[in-house]
Design an enzyme around this catalytic site. Structure first.
Site, PDB file in Angstrom:
ATOM      1  N   ASP A  74      49.492 111.298  55.432  1.00 19.56           N
ATOM      2  CA  ASP A  74      48.518 110.360  54.871  1.00 19.56           C
ATOM      3  C   ASP A  74      49.161 108.976  54.969  1.00 19.56           C
ATOM      4  OD1 ASP A  74      46.576 108.995  53.525  1.00 19.56           O
ATOM      5  OD2 ASP A  74      46.718 110.128  51.667  1.00 19.56           O
ATOM      6  N   CYS A 112      42.940 106.209  54.699  1.00 15.50           N
ATOM      7  CA  CYS A 112      41.745 105.848  53.922  1.00 15.50           C
ATOM      8  C   CYS A 112      41.268 104.468  54.376  1.00 15.50           C
ATOM      9  CB  CYS A 112      42.034 105.877  52.425  1.00 15.50           C
ATOM     10  SG  CYS A 112      43.414 104.846  51.895  1.00 15.50           S
ATOM     11  N   GLY A 159      49.924 112.320  44.811  1.00 15.61           N
ATOM     12  CA  GLY A 159      50.096 113.759  44.775  1.00 15.61           C
ATOM     13  C   GLY A 159      48.872 114.634  44.823  1.00 15.61           C
TER      14      GLY A 159
END
Length: 435
Positions: free
Chosen positions: A309, A362, A251
């Site tokens: 993401d 990432c 979050g």
């Protein structure tokens, strides 16, 4: 009757570190899983985390040294012996712990296990040898030792030798704590004795529980690596816009968007992870529409903007999660790239014409970043890449690719003090949907 783990000072912390290391080595479990709900005093819990973190961060070096001292290799059917040796070697080689204490507690742990107890004498001999020869053994091993060879080869092909040396050097140091502020980042940096980074994050040196920091209870900030805070910024001014944060948990990006005035729908398939997201939003006094769904099949009215993401190999987070280097494989990268490709293919149905999307991972792997976007644009002429300007990310040197995408590396944001240098490895691309 032998003393319990709570009677011998430091033994409970070593036992927990041992379980964490064994979980990574034998079951590919995330290192952090072992610490969830651990019933230890804060001091022992912090010590266990430190030991396990260093053991994984320097696992290549530790393993090489152990291999040189075990002529016949690690004994078969020895249970947690490898994890016991790794945990103790980490203390002897890299932590300010008396060598004799590390050896003694390791032998106790070996004797307490039915499978490892027959090898307690071997553990004692090997660890004493490491203690006696640690300086010369460490001096003989280059920084690359702490990175698996398959990852080194991939990074050399994509980034070059000089960049790889900088990356693996950054991975050897425990990172500082980065915070994203709801407002007044400069003021909070001063209050917390930290540093305001050019990206807007506040960086502090803190190894204890984050709950003890000023501003936590009042919801003034949340923990988020400086690199992880950049993709949401690439959406620009989102005030008043309907924004979807896909694969949103835990979050941090949802909080960024909500704090910027967006009407956020946070989507994730994991109920457990979404529970944590809801807790974070409550503490921060921020709101979002939280949806438990699979992005690949989720239906909704088109949004003004989307932040995706995507799930990935997470090799960009090795400085914070060193176990990733040893629990992932090339197969994982291929599987994640396929999932990312399918998620990207869903975006046209979720975005308004003229809307903007930011895709990020990432990961340090080109298949999950640059190559993924290049392939997507080749097959989707209704999307256009919008280049990122360095000013949008605080002018971080070296973070913008020639194509105009964002590519951060663990070696960026250098500092003379490695404890406050670096950032996670992230890729992000901004795409405009032409409709």
């Amino acid at each position: 009757m032998p003393p319990s783990r709570h009677d011998v000072p430091g033994l409970a912390a070593r036992a927990l570190a041992l379980r964490a290391i064994e979980g990574v080595l034998s079951q590919d479990e995330p290192l952090e899983d072992a610490f969830e709900g651990a019933a230890l005093e804060p001091r022992d819990l912090a010590l266990a985390r430190m030991i396990a973190g260093v053991a994984m961060r320097r696992y290549g070096t530790i393993g090489t040294i152990l291999d040189s001292l075990l002529a016949k290799g690690m004994p078969r059917k020895s249970g947690p012996l490898e994890a016991i040796l790794v945990t103790a070697a980490a203390q002897i080689l890299f932590l300010d712990v008396p060598d004799h204490a590390a050896v003694d507690l390791a032998v106790r742990l070996a004797r307490a296990d039915d499978r490892a107890q027959a090898f307690s004498g071997l553990a004692n001999a090997v660890l004493r040898k490491i203690s006696a020869t640690k300086e010369e053994r460490l001096a003989a091993l280059p920084p690359e030792t702490d990175t698996p060879s398959w990852l080194l080869e991939r990074w050399r092909r994509h980034y070059g030798e000089a960049a790889v040396l900088a990356i693996v050097g950054a991975h050897r140091h425990e990172p500082s704590l980065d915070l994203t502020m709801k407002k007044d980042a400069a003021g909070w940096a001063e209050r917390l004795g930290g540093r305001l980074l050019p990206t807007g994050s506040v960086r502090i040196a803190h190894n204890g529980p984050v709950r003890t920091l000023e501003g936590y209870e009042e919801g003034a900030w949340w923990v988020q690596d400086a690199a992880a805070a950049l993709p949401a910024r690439l959406l620009g001014d989102v005030s008043g816009l309907r924004v979807a944060d896909l694969c949103a948990a835990p979050g941090g990006k949802t909080a960024q968007l909500a704090a910027s005035g967006a009407s956020v729908t946070a989507v994730d398939r994991s109920d457990a992870r979404l529970a944590r997201l809801r807790e974070n939003l409550k503490r921060l006094d921020l709101s979002a529409n939280v949806v438990a769904a699979d992005v690949l099949s989720w239906q909704a009215e088109p949004f003004d903007a989307i932040l995706l993401d995507a799930p990935c190999s997470a090799t960009g987070t090795i400085r914070r999660h060193p176990d990733v280097a040893w629990s992932k494989s090339a197969h994982d990268i291929g599987a994640m790239a396929d999932l990312q490709r399918r998620m990207l293919g869903r975006m046209a149905g979720l975005l308004k014409p003229g809307g903007v999307m930011v895709y990020c991972t990432c990961s340090l792997e080109a298949e999950e970043g640059e190559e993924q976007i290049a392939r997507f644009l080749e097959k989707n002429d209704r999307f256009r890449l919008e280049k990122v300007d360095a000013a949008e990310i605080g002018g971080v040197e070296g973070a913008i690719t020639p194509e105009g995408t964002l590519r951060t590396l663990p070696s960026l944001l250098p500092d003379a003090d490695p404890a406050i240098a670096g950032m996670d490895g992230f890729f992000a691309a901004r795409l405009r949907y032409l409709g």
